[in-house]
Design a protein around this motif. Structure first.
Motif, short mmCIF file in Angstrom:
data_model
loop_
_atom_site.label_atom_id
_atom_site.label_comp_id
_atom_site.label_asym_id
_atom_site.label_seq_id
_atom_site.Cartn_x
_atom_site.Cartn_y
_atom_site.Cartn_z
N LEU A 146 111.89 11.30 47.03
CA LEU A 146 110.61 12.06 47.69
C LEU A 146 109.46 11.08 47.83
O LEU A 146 108.80 11.13 48.79
N SER A 147 109.17 10.32 46.85
CA SER A 147 108.08 9.26 47.07
C SER A 147 108.54 8.15 47.73
O SER A 147 107.64 7.51 48.44
N GLY A 148 109.73 7.51 47.67
CA GLY A 148 110.04 6.35 48.55
C GLY A 148 110.57 5.11 47.79
O GLY A 148 111.09 5.43 46.57
N TYR A 149 109.78 4.07 47.78
CA TYR A 149 110.17 2.67 46.88
C TYR A 149 109.76 2.91 45.49
O TYR A 149 110.48 2.18 44.75
N GLY A 150 108.84 3.62 45.24
CA GLY A 150 108.51 3.65 43.88
C GLY A 150 107.32 4.69 43.55
O GLY A 150 106.95 5.77 44.50
N THR A 151 106.61 4.49 42.60
CA THR A 151 105.28 5.53 42.55
C THR A 151 104.03 4.94 42.54
O THR A 151 102.98 5.33 43.28
N SER A 152 103.63 3.57 41.59
CA SER A 152 102.47 3.12 41.42
C SER A 152 102.02 2.50 42.60
O SER A 152 100.84 2.56 43.19
N VAL A 153 102.94 1.55 43.34
CA VAL A 153 102.55 0.94 44.41
C VAL A 153 102.25 1.87 45.75
O VAL A 153 101.24 1.79 46.48
N MET A 154 103.23 2.77 45.79
CA MET A 154 103.24 3.53 47.28
C MET A 154 101.97 4.57 46.95
O MET A 154 101.40 4.70 47.93
N ASP A 155 101.61 5.05 45.75
CA ASP A 155 100.48 6.10 45.65
C ASP A 155 99.14 5.58 45.41
O ASP A 155 98.23 5.82 45.61
N LEU A 156 99.18 4.28 44.64
CA LEU A 156 97.87 3.77 44.07
C LEU A 156 97.47 2.20 44.84
O LEU A 156 96.59 1.85 44.99
N GLY A 157 98.73 1.49 44.66
CA GLY A 157 98.30 0.22 45.35
C GLY A 157 98.02 0.19 46.71
O GLY A 157 97.46 -0.98 47.07
N ILE A 158 98.38 1.03 47.38
CA ILE A 158 98.15 0.89 48.82
C ILE A 158 96.62 1.15 48.98
O ILE A 158 96.31 0.71 49.96
N TYR A 159 95.87 1.64 48.31
CA TYR A 159 94.32 1.71 48.24
C TYR A 159 93.84 0.30 48.38
O TYR A 159 93.01 -0.14 49.26
N SER A 160 94.48 -0.59 47.39
CA SER A 160 93.75 -1.97 47.34
C SER A 160 94.21 -2.79 48.59
O SER A 160 93.23 -3.58 49.27
N ILE A 161 95.36 -2.60 48.93
CA ILE A 161 95.99 -3.25 49.92
C ILE A 161 95.22 -3.05 51.27
O ILE A 161 94.74 -3.70 52.05
N ASN A 162 95.16 -1.79 51.67
CA ASN A 162 94.81 -1.21 52.88
C ASN A 162 93.29 -1.47 53.01
O ASN A 162 92.75 -1.71 54.17
N THR A 163 92.59 -1.18 52.03
CA THR A 163 91.15 -1.61 51.87
C THR A 163 90.83 -2.92 52.24
O THR A 163 89.77 -3.22 52.74
N THR A 164 91.63 -3.69 51.44
CA THR A 164 91.56 -5.12 51.83
C THR A 164 91.76 -5.61 53.27
O THR A 164 91.12 -6.31 53.80
N ARG A 165 92.92 -5.11 53.76
CA ARG A 165 92.98 -5.35 54.96
C ARG A 165 92.05 -5.02 56.00
O ARG A 165 91.51 -5.69 57.16
N PHE A 166 91.45 -3.87 55.66
CA PHE A 166 90.20 -3.28 56.59
C PHE A 166 88.98 -4.17 56.33
O PHE A 166 88.54 -4.53 57.61
N LEU A 167 88.80 -4.50 55.14
CA LEU A 167 87.72 -5.09 54.95
C LEU A 167 87.54 -6.66 55.55
O LEU A 167 86.70 -7.24 56.02
N LEU A 168 88.83 -7.45 55.38
CA LEU A 168 88.57 -8.92 55.73
C LEU A 168 89.40 -9.23 56.97
O LEU A 168 89.16 -10.14 57.81
N GLY A 169 90.03 -8.09 57.61
CA GLY A 169 90.66 -8.22 58.84
C GLY A 169 91.74 -9.32 58.91
O GLY A 169 91.96 -10.05 59.76
N ARG A 170 92.38 -9.56 57.65
CA ARG A 170 93.39 -10.61 57.45
C ARG A 170 94.74 -9.70 56.92
O ARG A 170 94.62 -8.97 55.85
N GLU A 171 95.91 -10.21 57.43
CA GLU A 171 97.08 -9.65 57.00
C GLU A 171 97.86 -10.45 55.97
O GLU A 171 97.81 -11.58 55.94
N PRO A 172 98.60 -9.75 54.96
CA PRO A 172 99.44 -10.54 53.76
C PRO A 172 100.49 -11.24 54.70
O PRO A 172 101.15 -10.77 55.78
N GLN A 173 100.77 -12.52 54.15
CA GLN A 173 102.02 -13.23 54.78
C GLN A 173 103.07 -13.69 53.94
O GLN A 173 104.17 -13.94 54.34
N ALA A 174 102.93 -13.51 52.51
CA ALA A 174 103.66 -13.68 51.58
C ALA A 174 103.37 -12.80 50.26
O ALA A 174 102.19 -12.67 49.99
#
Length: 356
Positions: free
Chosen positions: A193-221
């Motif tokens: 039901l959750s997908g790949y896992g729990t902590s990154v899917m549900d919580l880590g996505i906040y740090s990742i997405n907010t950083t993408r929004f703030l900096l306008g830069r995408e992860p490469q690796a």
């Protein structure tokens, strides 16, 4: 420092002078009832007209309790019952069910506001994007941080050069999941039901997405490690997760997440000339801590918490639906987060650097 502080520029995105988007809320758990519902009720451009749940009895009961006109089951939703009563759907079900409800919404010609993460896998997320594009219906992923005034002010400051050239980011998001929901059988601990896992899917996505929004830069690796220890987390790989992401222009990001830890939420962005920290960042009343030239000040926005952020999110979505304006966190934006999350899990499993 004074010239950098200023006041938050609220509603800098608004283009609609008025109008109303009528919502059907799908998935009537605590998040929807306690946060999404009052957020729409307090919004300027939306109203809730329909509840959709596992049974019509439950939906009707909750509709009556909350002054909502219609209560229908998921089966009735798929059949198109009460479809004249709403213009858009908010999907707040477990991740693995998002696609099927978005597909029906697209068939009915309804705009879609889907909770993050947008689905359980990259492939299903891509199907959702294709479905909504083929049906010519708006699709937005519910990143409430992108409409939080503190986050939007931080973005303005970064774009104005407050921190200089971005160098590094640290994000952390943790919570004691089983204290909040004392049930080891809950869907966030079920990979089906959750997908790949729990902590990154549900919580880590906040740090990742907010950083993408703030900096306008995408992860490469990405490199990462994760592990699970408590019995309740034996079916998911990431009770504890840590990742290093290499973003465009040489920016390095470290993110740590856990569903079984003391509650903490922070995001710190450091540049060549200054630093911006949001703490609490993702849960609670966000504060901006600004550091530059040996001076540090804290800028508070006391009125905003999760419900207020969601009110802004719903009004932003309604504004875009009413005016046909561009949606920034659209389906393709959410799909990129799904690719990043998959890469974090693949890197942890393989022990290798995974390129995006």
């Amino acid at each position: 420092m004074k010239e950098w502080i200023g006041s938050y520029n609220e509603r800098d995105w608004q283009t609609a002078a008025g109008g109303t988007v009528r919502y059907a809320l799908l998935g009537l758990g605590w998040w929807t009832i306690d946060l999404a519902l009052p957020a729409v009720q307090n919004s300027d451009l939306g109203e809730v007209t329909t509840f959709v749940s596992s049974s019509s009895d439950k939906a009707e009961r909750l509709a009556n309790e909350n002054g909502v006109d219609h209560g229908i089951s998921y089966d009735e939703f798929h059949e198109g019952k009460a479809s004249d009563a709403y213009d858009a759907v908010y999907i707040g079900t477990p991740n693995a069910f998002h696609l099927e409800y978005a597909e029906t919404a697209a068939e009915l010609g309804k705009a879609v506001l889907c909770e993050k993460p947008m689905e359980s896998t990259v492939e299903r997320a891509r199907e959702m994007v294709d479905t909504c594009e083929d049906g010519d219906v708006p699709l937005m992923i519910a990143y409430r941080m992108q409409t939080d005034p503190a986050v939007r002010r931080a973005k303005e400051l970064i774009e104005d050069g407050f921190i200089g050239e971005p160098v590094s980011v640290y994000g952390s998001n943790s919570q004691p999941l089983l204290e909040m929901t004392p049930d080891a059988d809950q869907w966030r601990l079920d990979p089906e039901l959750s997908g790949y896992g729990t902590s990154v899917m549900d919580l880590g996505i906040y740090s990742i997405n907010t950083t993408r929004f703030l900096l306008g830069r995408e992860p490469q690796a990405v490199q990462s490690q994760m592990s699970s220890h408590a019995e309740a987390f034996e079916d998911v790989p990431d009770e504890r997760s840590g990742a290093l992401l290499a973003l465009e222009d040489g920016v390095k990001m470290v993110t740590t997440d856990s569903q079984n830890a003391h509650k903490d939420t922070q995001l710190k962005l450091t540049g060549t000339d200054g630093q911006i920290e949001l703490r609490p960042a993702f849960h609670g009343k966000a504060k901006l801590c600004l550091s530059r030239d040996e001076t540090t000040v804290t800028v508070e926005h006391e009125s905003f918490d999760a419900e207020d952020e969601m009110r802004e999110e719903f009004d932003y979505f309604a504004d875009r639906v009413l005016t046909d304006a561009e949606i920034v966190p659209d389906g393709r934006h959410g799909l990129q987060d799904m690719r990043i999350i998959r890469a974090v899990h693949e890197a942890a499993e393989s022990g290798d650097v995974v390129e995006l």
